[in-house]
Design a protein around this motif. Structure first.
Motif, PDB file in Angstrom:
ATOM      1  N   ASN A  25      -9.192-112.160 199.380  1.00 41.39           N
ATOM      2  CA  ASN A  25     -10.596-111.792 199.436  1.00 41.39           C
ATOM      3  C   ASN A  25     -10.864-110.789 198.284  1.00 41.39           C
ATOM      4  O   ASN A  25     -10.157-110.520 197.569  1.00 41.39           O
ATOM      5  CB  ASN A  25     -11.051-111.122 200.815  1.00 41.39           C
ATOM      6  N   LEU A  26     -12.014-110.141 197.959  1.00 42.74           N
ATOM      7  CA  LEU A  26     -12.561-109.423 197.012  1.00 42.74           C
ATOM      8  C   LEU A  26     -11.646-108.016 197.216  1.00 42.74           C
ATOM      9  O   LEU A  26     -11.245-107.457 195.992  1.00 42.74           O
ATOM     10  CB  LEU A  26     -13.989-108.991 197.076  1.00 42.74           C
ATOM     11  N   ASP A  27     -11.710-107.526 198.246  1.00 42.95           N
ATOM     12  CA  ASP A  27     -10.585-106.121 198.439  1.00 42.95           C
ATOM     13  C   ASP A  27      -9.469-106.263 198.059  1.00 42.95           C
ATOM     14  O   ASP A  27      -9.020-105.029 197.853  1.00 42.95           O
ATOM     15  CB  ASP A  27     -11.186-105.719 199.756  1.00 42.95           C
ATOM     16  N   ARG A  28      -8.697-107.332 198.056  1.00 41.54           N
ATOM     17  CA  ARG A  28      -7.208-107.417 197.903  1.00 41.54           C
ATOM     18  C   ARG A  28      -6.831-108.115 196.786  1.00 41.54           C
ATOM     19  O   ARG A  28      -5.687-108.194 196.226  1.00 41.54           O
ATOM     20  CB  ARG A  28      -6.406-107.545 199.032  1.00 41.54           C
ATOM     21  N   MET A  29      -7.825-108.848 196.050  1.00 42.97           N
ATOM     22  CA  MET A  29      -7.520-109.759 194.935  1.00 42.97           C
ATOM     23  C   MET A  29      -6.809-108.864 193.781  1.00 42.97           C
ATOM     24  O   MET A  29      -5.996-109.430 193.108  1.00 42.97           O
ATOM     25  CB  MET A  29      -8.722-110.360 194.511  1.00 42.97           C
ATOM     26  N   ASP A  30      -7.397-107.847 193.480  1.00 40.73           N
ATOM     27  CA  ASP A  30      -6.884-107.149 192.462  1.00 40.73           C
ATOM     28  C   ASP A  30      -5.307-106.584 192.724  1.00 40.73           C
ATOM     29  O   ASP A  30      -4.146-106.759 191.900  1.00 40.73           O
ATOM     30  CB  ASP A  30      -7.446-105.927 192.229  1.00 40.73           C
ATOM     31  N   TRP A  31      -4.974-106.417 193.886  1.00 42.06           N
ATOM     32  CA  TRP A  31      -3.605-106.160 194.313  1.00 42.06           C
ATOM     33  C   TRP A  31      -2.692-107.643 194.279  1.00 42.06           C
ATOM     34  O   TRP A  31      -1.645-107.352 193.663  1.00 42.06           O
ATOM     35  CB  TRP A  31      -3.818-105.784 195.702  1.00 42.06           C
ATOM     36  N   TYR A  32      -3.141-108.584 194.662  1.00 45.25           N
ATOM     37  CA  TYR A  32      -2.565-109.834 194.699  1.00 45.25           C
ATOM     38  C   TYR A  32      -2.278-110.188 193.139  1.00 45.25           C
ATOM     39  O   TYR A  32      -1.205-110.688 192.900  1.00 45.25           O
ATOM     40  CB  TYR A  32      -3.267-110.876 195.372  1.00 45.25           C
ATOM     41  N   ALA A  33      -3.129-110.016 192.372  1.00 47.67           N
ATOM     42  CA  ALA A  33      -3.181-110.268 190.886  1.00 47.67           C
ATOM     43  C   ALA A  33      -1.748-109.460 190.280  1.00 47.67           C
ATOM     44  O   ALA A  33      -1.055-110.114 189.557  1.00 47.67           O
ATOM     45  CB  ALA A  33      -4.493-110.179 190.159  1.00 47.67           C
ATOM     46  N   PRO A  85      -5.359-111.508 185.636  1.00 42.68           N
ATOM     47  CA  PRO A  85      -4.042-110.548 184.984  1.00 42.68           C
ATOM     48  C   PRO A  85      -3.054-111.677 185.370  1.00 42.68           C
ATOM     49  O   PRO A  85      -1.859-111.652 184.641  1.00 42.68           O
ATOM     50  CB  PRO A  85      -4.113-109.331 185.750  1.00 42.68           C
ATOM     51  N   ALA A  86      -2.857-112.182 186.551  1.00 47.48           N
ATOM     52  CA  ALA A  86      -1.814-113.170 186.957  1.00 47.48           C
ATOM     53  C   ALA A  86      -1.757-114.328 186.141  1.00 47.48           C
ATOM     54  O   ALA A  86      -0.599-114.726 185.542  1.00 47.48           O
ATOM     55  CB  ALA A  86      -1.761-113.384 188.352  1.00 47.48           C
TER      56      ALA A  86
END
Length: 427
Positions: free
Chosen positions: A226-234, A271-272
């Motif tokens: 989701n939006l709140d954790r996509m940056d973390w996952y990328a 980024p990924a």
């Protein structure tokens, strides 16, 4: 003297006659006990006057007036309880005042429209090049798996956990792209993503190095950050790419489930994508549909335009590539690393069911083919025709071969000979 007697007699006769015409003095005066009770609530005075004297119940009945309400008298002069349920007349209904807009008449419940499959042109098109259909293998427990590989020389094969058979796949079909995945439990978003990625690669590395025939390694299975954790996952996936590259290994980033991510979430994953492009990696996605593979094809994603060759389920990848990756020069190879029929999808039409085997009778009734396997193959030929028009697509791995009891109705084992015949025909 005689005249006086006569006169007196005459006077006596007159007095007697007068007495006969007057009220009897013996009639007793009226008493309070003989007075009828006062009118009861809801009664008119005229109705009350018809009530008999106390104690005369034999004549207790209402007057002939329409407005009279019958309240029987009880012995001793007591009125019965007000409005006895079996005898009291109901007051006339009060008409409701009309409203300015009378309510609409009740309508019948809408009748559900039966689902009718959209059946596109599924004629085989060898002019598009080799087929891009391959298989996902849950467990290499069937001889039909390698028979398919040797006959079809498929574009892609994926294995999970039990990966030794993939050496035989690469030997029998050297050009087949091989995807490998080791299960990760738990898939935890906690901590710094770079540290989490480095720890995962370090933990898996001894097993990864035992399988040099694997071309690309997936990480997590079907994340939905989701939006709140996509940056973390990328950041996690980008670091996993870099960690694998240090050991000469290539990554398959993403691994997203059907319907994931949303289009506005995907830019956060760039980024990924950039790291994968820099280190010769690929993107993997999953695409399922039911009751047939064309369900919702041509429908838009919420808030976006409609395109005739995309959908929120099958060919969802075209949103990511055409709207985001192509304009940015970030196109990388793509594998749909799980694909097929999955009835677990919510809010869908059609019969109950899970894997492709559960829908065969439905497809025949819809006109997909004369039997269940042919109907399934015709749908897959349509998918193959579309996928071969996108050069960046390596292929689709159909779920699943060697599934065992856990994936009984998804099992491809008995379907693989027919699939191999089709794939071979497209060379």
């Amino acid at each position: 003297m005689t005249k006086s007697i006569y006169t007196a007699a005459l006077a006596l006769v007159l007095l007697t006659l007068a007495a006969c015409n007057s009220p009897s003095a013996a009639t007793p005066p009226a008493t309070a006990s003989a007075i009828p009770p006062p009118p009861q609530s809801g009664m008119t005075a005229a109705a009350s006057a018809t009530l008999p004297a106390v104690g005369d119940l034999s004549t207790a009945y209402p007057s002939s007036g329409d407005s009279a309400v019958f309240i029987p008298l009880m012995p001793g002069g007591q009125a019965a309880t007000a409005e006895p349920p079996t005898l009291t007349a109901e007051p006339p209904p009060v008409a409701a005042e009309p409203t300015e807009e009378p309510p609409p008449p009740p309508t019948a419940a809408p009748i559900a429209t039966p689902y009718v499959s959209y059946i596109p042109d599924y004629a085989p098109r060898p002019e598009l090049g080799p087929s891009k259909l391959g298989i996902h293998v849950a467990r290499p427990n069937s001889p039909a798996i390698m028979e398919f590989v040797r006959a079809a020389q498929p574009a892609v094969v994926k294995g999970v956990d039990d990966l030794g058979f993939l050496a035989e796949v690469k030997a029998a079909s050297p050009q087949t792209v091989i995807i490998g995945r080791l299960s990760v439990d738990p898939q935890d978003y906690g901590g710094e993503p770079e540290a989490a990625a480095a720890a995962l690669v370090a933990r898996q590395l001894p097993q990864l190095l035992q399988h040099p025939y694997v071309d690309y390694w997936e990480g997590w299975n079907e994340p939905d950050p989701n939006l709140d954790r996509m940056d973390w996952y990328a950041r996690f996936e980008a670091e996993r790419v870099r960690q694998l590259a240090q050991h000469g290994l290539r990554a398959a980033v993403g691994g997203f489930s059907t319907g994931v991510p949303e289009l506005n979430e995907f830019p956060l994953f760039l980024p990924a994508i950039e790291a994968a492009k820099a280190h010769n990696g690929i993107l993997t996605l999953h695409e399922y549909a039911a009751p047939d593979l064309t369900f919702l094809y041509g429908d838009p994603l919420p808030g976006y335009p409609t395109y005739p060759d995309r959908g929120p389920l099958l060919f969802r990848y075209r949103w990511f590539y055409r709207d985001i990756l192509e304009p940015r020069g970030l196109v990388i190879p793509l594998v749909i690393s799980e694909a097929g029929i999955d009835g677990i999808l919510g809010n869908r039409p059609g019969p109950d069911g899970l894997g492709w085997q559960d829908f065969q009778e439905f497809w025949v009734a819809q006109g997909w083919g004369p039997d269940g396997q042919t109907a399934f193959l015709n749908q897959l030929q349509w998918v193959d025709n579309e996928a071969r028009q996108d050069e960046y697509v390596i292929g689709y791995t159909l779920f699943t071969a060697g599934g065992g009891r856990a994936w009984d109705t998804y099992e491809l084992d008995r379907f693989l000979p027919q699939l191999a015949t089709y794939v071979t025909s497209q060379r």
